[in-house]
Scaffold this motif. Structure first.
Motif, PDB file in Angstrom:
ATOM      1  N   LYS A   1       0.930  -1.319   0.131  1.00 43.27           N
ATOM      2  CA  LYS A   1       0.050   0.033   0.102  1.00 43.27           C
ATOM      3  C   LYS A   1       0.874   1.261   0.018  1.00 43.27           C
ATOM      4  O   LYS A   1       0.479   2.196  -0.756  1.00 43.27           O
ATOM      5  CB  LYS A   1      -0.908   0.028   1.259  1.00 43.27           C
ATOM      6  N   VAL A   2       1.943   1.187   0.842  1.00 39.34           N
ATOM      7  CA  VAL A   2       2.695   2.249   0.881  1.00 39.34           C
ATOM      8  C   VAL A   2       3.499   2.657  -0.465  1.00 39.34           C
ATOM      9  O   VAL A   2       3.751   3.690  -1.003  1.00 39.34           O
ATOM     10  CB  VAL A   2       3.824   2.296   2.194  1.00 39.34           C
ATOM     11  N   ALA A   3       3.954   1.425  -1.060  1.00 36.74           N
ATOM     12  CA  ALA A   3       4.582   1.792  -2.434  1.00 36.74           C
ATOM     13  C   ALA A   3       3.727   2.100  -3.344  1.00 36.74           C
ATOM     14  O   ALA A   3       4.205   2.949  -4.153  1.00 36.74           O
ATOM     15  CB  ALA A   3       5.132   0.176  -2.681  1.00 36.74           C
ATOM     16  N   PHE A   4       2.656   1.856  -3.465  1.00 31.61           N
ATOM     17  CA  PHE A   4       1.597   2.099  -4.478  1.00 31.61           C
ATOM     18  C   PHE A   4       1.311   3.541  -4.262  1.00 31.61           C
ATOM     19  O   PHE A   4       1.354   4.417  -5.233  1.00 31.61           O
ATOM     20  CB  PHE A   4       0.335   1.507  -4.362  1.00 31.61           C
ATOM     21  N   ALA A   5       1.312   4.090  -3.132  1.00 33.33           N
ATOM     22  CA  ALA A   5       0.875   5.514  -2.761  1.00 33.33           C
ATOM     23  C   ALA A   5       1.999   6.604  -3.183  1.00 33.33           C
ATOM     24  O   ALA A   5       1.809   7.604  -3.613  1.00 33.33           O
ATOM     25  CB  ALA A   5       0.693   5.918  -1.208  1.00 33.33           C
ATOM     26  N   HIS A   6       3.286   5.911  -3.430  1.00 32.58           N
ATOM     27  CA  HIS A   6       4.331   6.574  -3.744  1.00 32.58           C
ATOM     28  C   HIS A   6       4.751   6.518  -5.113  1.00 32.58           C
ATOM     29  O   HIS A   6       5.799   6.823  -5.433  1.00 32.58           O
ATOM     30  CB  HIS A   6       5.612   6.274  -2.704  1.00 32.58           C
ATOM     31  N   GLY A   7       3.822   5.779  -6.129  1.00 31.34           N
ATOM     32  CA  GLY A   7       4.257   5.411  -7.196  1.00 31.34           C
ATOM     33  C   GLY A   7       5.168   4.494  -7.553  1.00 31.34           C
ATOM     34  O   GLY A   7       5.921   4.251  -8.544  1.00 31.34           O
ATOM     35  N   GLY A   8       5.452   3.543  -6.234  1.00 34.57           N
ATOM     36  CA  GLY A   8       6.462   2.559  -6.541  1.00 34.57           C
ATOM     37  C   GLY A   8       5.812   0.992  -6.785  1.00 34.57           C
ATOM     38  O   GLY A   8       4.582   0.897  -7.083  1.00 34.57           O
ATOM     39  N   HIS A   9       6.641   0.056  -6.926  1.00 35.82           N
ATOM     40  CA  HIS A   9       6.260  -1.163  -7.182  1.00 35.82           C
ATOM     41  C   HIS A   9       6.823  -2.287  -6.123  1.00 35.82           C
ATOM     42  O   HIS A   9       7.964  -1.989  -5.645  1.00 35.82           O
ATOM     43  CB  HIS A   9       7.030  -1.682  -8.707  1.00 35.82           C
ATOM     44  N   ALA A  10       5.867  -3.098  -5.605  1.00 32.14           N
ATOM     45  CA  ALA A  10       6.296  -3.806  -4.535  1.00 32.14           C
ATOM     46  C   ALA A  10       6.260  -5.239  -4.965  1.00 32.14           C
ATOM     47  O   ALA A  10       5.355  -5.658  -5.668  1.00 32.14           O
ATOM     48  CB  ALA A  10       5.207  -3.687  -3.019  1.00 32.14           C
ATOM     49  N   PHE A  11       7.260  -6.112  -4.509  1.00 31.57           N
ATOM     50  CA  PHE A  11       7.066  -7.451  -5.024  1.00 31.57           C
ATOM     51  C   PHE A  11       7.215  -8.349  -3.522  1.00 31.57           C
ATOM     52  O   PHE A  11       7.673  -7.976  -2.663  1.00 31.57           O
ATOM     53  CB  PHE A  11       8.366  -8.045  -5.846  1.00 31.57           C
ATOM     54  N   THR A  12       6.905  -9.726  -3.602  1.00 27.49           N
ATOM     55  CA  THR A  12       6.895 -10.545  -2.331  1.00 27.49           C
ATOM     56  C   THR A  12       7.628 -11.715  -2.675  1.00 27.49           C
ATOM     57  O   THR A  12       7.278 -12.373  -3.952  1.00 27.49           O
ATOM     58  CB  THR A  12       5.345 -10.743  -1.912  1.00 27.49           C
ATOM     59  N   THR A  13       8.144 -12.278  -1.736  1.00 25.89           N
ATOM     60  CA  THR A  13       9.168 -13.633  -2.046  1.00 25.89           C
ATOM     61  C   THR A  13       8.829 -14.445  -0.774  1.00 25.89           C
ATOM     62  O   THR A  13       8.077 -14.070   0.229  1.00 25.89           O
ATOM     63  CB  THR A  13      10.328 -13.291  -2.143  1.00 25.89           C
TER      64      THR A  13
END
Length: 573
Positions: free
Chosen positions: A361-373
């Motif tokens: 959510k934080v990444a999306f709000a800053h125009g970022g991209h989040a990944f999960t492993t």
């Protein structure tokens, strides 16, 4: 004692170079303790994606000089077969402050140089991230760190980094393990370290190398974009590990002069005399650094674990009172801070499946991209390298177990640079008249309050295969709330409540993830060796404008307790 065990013990005694561990085996023979001997020789210390780690002692099932030599020979053979120019590119070796670490590191160097592989060996104890840094810095074929990280004093370990600077992942772990098995059945040549030095096969990494890491961290763009900083105060502990000198230097370089180290825990000591379990997550481990913070009226109480790849912090909440932040809270705060200042083409962030989903959510709000492993920095860093492009460069990753990576100076968790980034974050907030608690509350008010908790649940010893049972009868509801999605990582499948399926891009692992219609989540990791499971719970609740953060926390805590209780009641006995 059966004939096979007699043969294995005799062979071991012929090869073991350590009088201390030889004496252990001879004493067991003399006392006729065949059960203990059988346990020591039942199986080798297993080599996996974290290398090897175990209790120090005699026999192939313990950490000792012969096991280290055999492991090094196997690693060397695998490198020669798999990595181009492995001999000249070489291996970086470093070690922590545990009682046997220096000897184990020197044994590893003696084996690898005898194979014609160039070795760069630290001349003194070194933080794990400093050794991992050396792989890319020297374009080495691999690196080895002799460390047991935050395990109890009786442990030691042997961690391997691949040529990309990250911890090894399949298939390299299995490949190295097979070579170790072969090496254990041969006589292993050794090269005297003084002769290796004369031959140019051994290079000692002196103080200038430590300063190279220091300069790389202090010049990293991610740590030089925060603007005006207040001169905040903090206490610090190395927890009897190897982080103090570099941690204090990096903080001083950044302008933080009020740093108060816990004297009793500052120097490396493999006996860990003031803390039984040197893990900042363990109860009581942070007591001395918090006491020092209170004495100095410092804002923060900071800690590295003994090899300085993890970072923990408690923050002043009232005069003389300090509250520990969770790994998820530190991770989300750092991500929010770094994303605010990052260039548009450097907003790739990641965390593991058991860490808070708030990061996305934080990444999306800053125009970022989040990944999960999957769990572990070996996955975070290898996946990050795969995903990043010139338009989407890697910025930050974390896991809830106090591991953080800021930028790409080191392709592994780094408690030293993470601490510096966090102190800069707090100092930047203070300079603008804000507290850390203000920033955390703002994040929660924007995205909702996320509460995470891990619990190990012991089940009845007669409970059949736990994972199979959960897969055979998947729950439709937990605590009266509908299950909207189930991720079965073992089959790489996501199941939706309406019957749809989706393929997951994750390596197979015995993990089940249940997402509920109300936004809550539980992750179940069955144990393959004993009747227990690890459960990772997440409760998400919106924050009402009329509520204080204390009220929200209390409400979330009640929801979490109810969630855990209802989920445990649904498990097989």
């Amino acid at each position: 004692m059966n004939t096979h065990l007699q043969f294995e013990v005799a062979r071991w005694l012929e090869q073991d170079p350590d009088e201390r561990t030889r004496a252990e085996i001879l004493a067991l023979q003399q006392t006729g303790d065949d059960l203990e001997l059988a346990a020591r020789f039942a199986r080798r210390l297993e080599f996996g994606t974290a290398g090897i780690r175990g209790v120090v002692g005699a026999g192939p099932g313990r950490m000792n000089r012969l096991v280290v030599r055999q492991t090094s020979a196997g690693l060397g053979q695998y490198l020669l077969a798999q990595v181009k120019d492995a001999k000249t590119r070489g291996v970086v070796i470093g070690y922590d402050g545990r009682n046997d670490s220096c000897q184990f590191a020197h044994d590893a160097a003696a084996v690898l140089t005898a194979m014609g592989i160039r070795v760069r060996l630290t001349f003194k104890v070194a933080p794990t991230p400093l050794v991992a840094f050396g792989v890319k810095h020297f374009n080495a074929a691999a690196a080895v760190v002799v460390t047991a990280s935050h395990n109890p004093p009786e442990y030691n370990g042997y961690k391997v980094y691949w040529e990309n600077g990250a911890q090894i992942i399949p298939p390299h772990d299995a490949g190295i393990a097979a070579c170790i098995e072969a090496a254990s059945n041969t006589v292993i040549p050794l090269m005297d370290l003084s002769e290796a030095t004369k031959a140019g096969l051994l290079v000692w990494l002196q103080e200038d190398y430590f300063q190279t890491y220091r300069r790389a961290v202090t010049s990293a763009a991610e740590l030089n974009n925060v603007g005006k900083l207040a001169d905040i105060s903090l206490s610090y502990t190395a927890m009897h590990g190897v982080g103090a000198e570099m941690a204090e230097t990096l903080l001083h370089d950044a302008g933080f002069s009020r740093v108060y180290s816990v004297a009793a825990q500052r120097q490396p000591d493999g006996n860990f005399p003031t803390v039984a379990f040197p893990n900042p997550e363990e109860k009581g481990a942070m007591d001395l650094v918090i006491a020092e913070a209170s004495k100095q009226d410092a804002l923060l109480a900071c800690a590295n674990d003994p090899d300085a790849d993890r970072f923990a912090v408690a923050v002043k909440s009232a005069p003389g009172q300090y509250q520990m932040l969770t790994g998820d809270q530190v991770g989300v705060l750092l991500a929010d801070h770094l994303l605010r200042h990052a260039p548009a083409n450097q907003k790739l962030v990641g965390n593991t499946i058991v860490s808070s989903s708030l990061l996305a959510k934080v990444a999306f709000a800053h125009g970022g991209h989040a990944f999960t492993t999957l769990t572990g920095f070996k996955w975070l860093m290898n996946v990050a390298q795969t995903l990043q492009t010139e338009q989407r460069r890697f910025l930050f990753a974390y896991e809830e177990a106090l591991g953080y990576t800021v930028g790409s100076t080191v392709w592994d968790k780094d408690g030293l640079s993470a601490q510096l980034a966090f102190v800069q974050l707090v100092a930047g907030l203070a300079a603008s008249g804000q507290s850390l608690w203000d920033r955390l509350e703002a994040i929660y008010r924007q995205h909702g309050f996320y509460l995470n908790e891990q619990i190990s649940i012991k089940l009845n010893e007669n409970t059949p295969d736990i994972g199979a049972g959960l897969r055979a009868t998947p729950p439709s509801h937990i605590g009266g709330v509908a299950v909207s999605e189930i991720d079965d990582i073992q089959s790489s499948t996501r199941w939706f409540a309406d019957g749809r399926q989706q393929t997951l891009d994750l390596p197979a692992s015995d993990v089940l993830i249940y997402r509920l219609a109300n936004g809550n989540r539980v992750i179940v990791r069955p144990s393959g060796t004993e009747p227990k499971i690890k459960c990772y719970y997440e409760v998400v609740t919106p924050v009402d404008d009329t509520e204080t953060l204390t009220q929200v926390q209390a409400r979330a805590r009640a929801l979490m307790d109810s969630f855990i209780s209802s989920h445990q009641a649904s498990l097989p006995e």
